[in-house]
Design an enzyme around this catalytic site. Sequence first.
Site, PDB file in Angstrom:
ATOM      1  N   GLU A 219       0.846  -1.192  -0.102  1.00 33.55           N
ATOM      2  CA  GLU A 219      -0.073   0.112  -0.009  1.00 33.55           C
ATOM      3  C   GLU A 219       1.023   1.201   0.023  1.00 33.55           C
ATOM      4  O   GLU A 219       1.716   1.497   1.056  1.00 33.55           O
ATOM      5  CB  GLU A 219      -0.889  -0.143   1.398  1.00 33.55           C
ATOM      6  N   CYS A 253      -2.503   9.254   2.701  1.00 37.42           N
ATOM      7  CA  CYS A 253      -1.970   8.671   1.082  1.00 37.42           C
ATOM      8  C   CYS A 253      -2.968   8.948   0.286  1.00 37.42           C
ATOM      9  O   CYS A 253      -3.085   9.156  -0.851  1.00 37.42           O
ATOM     10  CB  CYS A 253      -1.754   7.196   1.375  1.00 37.42           C
TER      11      CYS A 253
HETATM   12  P1  NAD Z   1       8.436   4.872   4.411  1.00 39.96           P
HETATM   13  O1  NAD Z   1       8.534   4.016   3.269  1.00 39.96           O
HETATM   14  O2  NAD Z   1       9.619   5.652   4.807  1.00 39.96           O
HETATM   15  O3  NAD Z   1       8.399   3.790   5.886  1.00 39.96           O
HETATM   16  C1  NAD Z   1       7.508   2.707   5.903  1.00 39.96           C
HETATM   17  C2  NAD Z   1       8.029   1.798   6.986  1.00 39.96           C
HETATM   18  O4  NAD Z   1       9.171   0.997   6.378  1.00 39.96           O
HETATM   19  C3  NAD Z   1       8.548   2.183   8.305  1.00 39.96           C
HETATM   20  O5  NAD Z   1       8.318   1.327   9.251  1.00 39.96           O
HETATM   21  C4  NAD Z   1      10.022   1.838   7.868  1.00 39.96           C
HETATM   22  O6  NAD Z   1      11.059   1.735   9.021  1.00 39.96           O
HETATM   23  C5  NAD Z   1       9.990   0.799   7.105  1.00 39.96           C
HETATM   24  N1  NAD Z   1      11.180   0.644   6.210  1.00 39.96           N
HETATM   25  C6  NAD Z   1      12.073   1.330   5.714  1.00 39.96           C
HETATM   26  N2  NAD Z   1      13.264   0.858   4.990  1.00 39.96           N
HETATM   27  C7  NAD Z   1      12.679  -0.570   5.077  1.00 39.96           C
HETATM   28  C8  NAD Z   1      13.179  -1.491   4.236  1.00 39.96           C
HETATM   29  N3  NAD Z   1      14.316  -1.437   3.431  1.00 39.96           N
HETATM   30  N4  NAD Z   1      12.832  -2.916   4.520  1.00 39.96           N
HETATM   31  C9  NAD Z   1      11.605  -2.904   5.136  1.00 39.96           C
HETATM   32  N5  NAD Z   1      11.093  -2.041   5.705  1.00 39.96           N
HETATM   33  C10 NAD Z   1      11.623  -0.632   5.647  1.00 39.96           C
HETATM   34  O7  NAD Z   1       7.194   5.670   4.770  1.00 39.96           O
HETATM   35  P2  NAD Z   1       6.662   6.783   5.647  1.00 39.96           P
HETATM   36  O8  NAD Z   1       7.423   7.849   5.345  1.00 39.96           O
HETATM   37  O9  NAD Z   1       6.878   6.196   7.048  1.00 39.96           O
HETATM   38  O10 NAD Z   1       4.998   6.734   5.212  1.00 39.96           O
HETATM   39  C11 NAD Z   1       4.592   7.706   4.217  1.00 39.96           C
HETATM   40  C12 NAD Z   1       4.143   7.089   3.265  1.00 39.96           C
HETATM   41  O11 NAD Z   1       3.362   5.963   3.164  1.00 39.96           O
HETATM   42  C13 NAD Z   1       3.641   7.868   2.100  1.00 39.96           C
HETATM   43  O12 NAD Z   1       4.147   7.609   0.746  1.00 39.96           O
HETATM   44  C14 NAD Z   1       2.143   7.529   2.119  1.00 39.96           C
HETATM   45  O13 NAD Z   1       1.594   7.739   0.891  1.00 39.96           O
HETATM   46  C15 NAD Z   1       2.374   6.039   2.496  1.00 39.96           C
HETATM   47  N6  NAD Z   1       0.862   5.477   3.052  1.00 39.96           N
HETATM   48  C16 NAD Z   1       0.118   4.906   2.061  1.00 39.96           C
HETATM   49  C17 NAD Z   1      -0.838   4.405   2.672  1.00 39.96           C
HETATM   50  C18 NAD Z   1      -2.032   3.536   1.672  1.00 39.96           C
HETATM   51  O14 NAD Z   1      -2.750   2.771   2.170  1.00 39.96           O
HETATM   52  N7  NAD Z   1      -1.528   3.269   0.378  1.00 39.96           N
HETATM   53  C19 NAD Z   1      -1.301   4.579   3.651  1.00 39.96           C
HETATM   54  C20 NAD Z   1      -0.603   5.459   4.651  1.00 39.96           C
HETATM   55  C21 NAD Z   1       0.608   5.837   4.072  1.00 39.96           C
END
Ligand code: NAD
Length: 488
Positions: A219, A253
């Site tokens: 997502e 999002c």
């Molecule tokens: P992010 O991608 O920076 O981090 C998300 C998660 O991934 C965190 O827990 C982080 O620690 C972890 N992570 C980081 N690197 C990783 C790796 N290599 N392997 C596994 N896990 C790893 O995102 P963010 O800044 O926390 O959140 C914002 C983003 O989330 C925005 O782009 C937003 O649109 C998206 N989002 C999407 C939805 C949806 O339903 N489509 C909902 C909410 C947020």
Amino acid sequence: MTAGPTPPAAAPAPLSLSAIRAAQRAWAAEPLESRCAHLREIGRRFAARADDVARVVCEETRKHPADAWFADVVPNLDLFTWWTGPGRKPLLPKKLPLSSLAHPGKRAVLHTEPRGVVGLITPWNYPAAIPLRTLVPALLAGNAVLFKPSEVTPRTGALLAEIFSSVLPSGVLTLVQGAREAGEQVVDLSDHVVFTGSVATGRRVGERCASQLKSVSLELGGKDAAIVLRDCDLERTVDGVLWGAVTNSGQNCAAIERVYVEAAIYDRFVGRLLARAEGLQVAPVATEAQDRIVREHLAEAESLGATLHGEYPGGAVILTDVPEGARILVDETFGPVCPVVRVDDGDAALRLANASEFGLTLSIWTRSEARAQELAARARAGVVTINNVALTASMPFAPWSGRGASGHGATNSEWALREMTQPKVVLVDDNRAPEPWWLPADDAAVRLARLSLEWLRASGPARLAATLRVVRGLKARTRQQAGRSGTG
Ligand code: NAD
């Protein structure tokens, strides 16, 4: 600006996967109704800790308490009720429709098994709501969960884990704190991964899962558009669009990040929008990195000739005269900004809305449902709302899914449950005769196969005659097989 509280050092403690697997097997062996009872109790404890949840969410993300209460607390109560009620039904065994003529003496049941260990990796923007919408169905299905909250919101994650673990058997839910390294560990230890976050990280997670042949639901981000048609209810549309753009300080999002307005109503719409946005106070975004992106998008748009109305940070910024191709119309901004673009009509708006690499949600604002439905059918989005925005994310029965860079897979609903489970068919044969396609493989077998094909193709009066021929053929084949094997 200071970001949320300093995360714990990213050095995840070694996890005992064998202990987690043992806990998962015991959890899955409990009757479904027992798992439901556990989850109902967790729901009650979550409700009792609502003030704590809202407070910690606000402390870690700086969001306004109204945003925390309406998104991270209140909708989640329904989540527990629905999943432990009607939502659990796909997990019940299902009899398969075997025909007694084609499959005499047989019965088969479809069972639903948990995947095993589900890895749940979540972002910071809705640090309670997003984990909950996967935690509840994943556990309901009999999985163990490795839950890694964002490093920006570790205390919200810890509070959720505390509430769940106060009811669940030990080892069924494991909290993994940390950043990238911890996320990678979760991927490596899980059987199925549910990831919510940015496109860049989602791609890395998807690649890691692919190399280990693991299923994953992604997502990811959005650049969601609102289409405003000339016959909309102007006042309500302005209120809805403004809320959709700035709720949670735009860190949603499904935030409205582009507004396409039919030329006939554009000036009136912008006038009302500016009046409503004036003086609006908006909470700061959660992290310095996010703040930088918002500032960059605003600065680039201004340098390309856009007009900015309003102050950032502290308020909402409405943008007009934004040239096509500006980052603020293309990339996810995740801030309290609202670019408004004049278009000839709804078709032109839909073309622009669909041109994005993202495809999460789309809102259409009009009094003509027929016109909106026609646009909705052509929208490249997993959710379309007519005269509302972002509403269905909190509905546990409504699948939430993206197109293109917004990811694949689903959260919420039976669609999500299917991803966290595997089908297992158990067939019982009470028939004493050998199957007609068993040995010997000879001309008699081919003749019977031809008769069967005729029977399958026959309709009307010919069907009865074909049935009789097949039945006679089957009897002859059984006699032949019995003679060959010397039994019967
Ligand atoms: P992010 O991608 O920076 O981090 C998300 C998660 O991934 C965190 O827990 C982080 O620690 C972890 N992570 C980081 N690197 C990783 C790796 N290599 N392997 C596994 N896990 C790893 O995102 P963010 O800044 O926390 O959140 C914002 C983003 O989330 C925005 O782009 C937003 O649109 C998206 N989002 C999407 C939805 C949806 O339903 N489509 C909902 C909410 C947020």
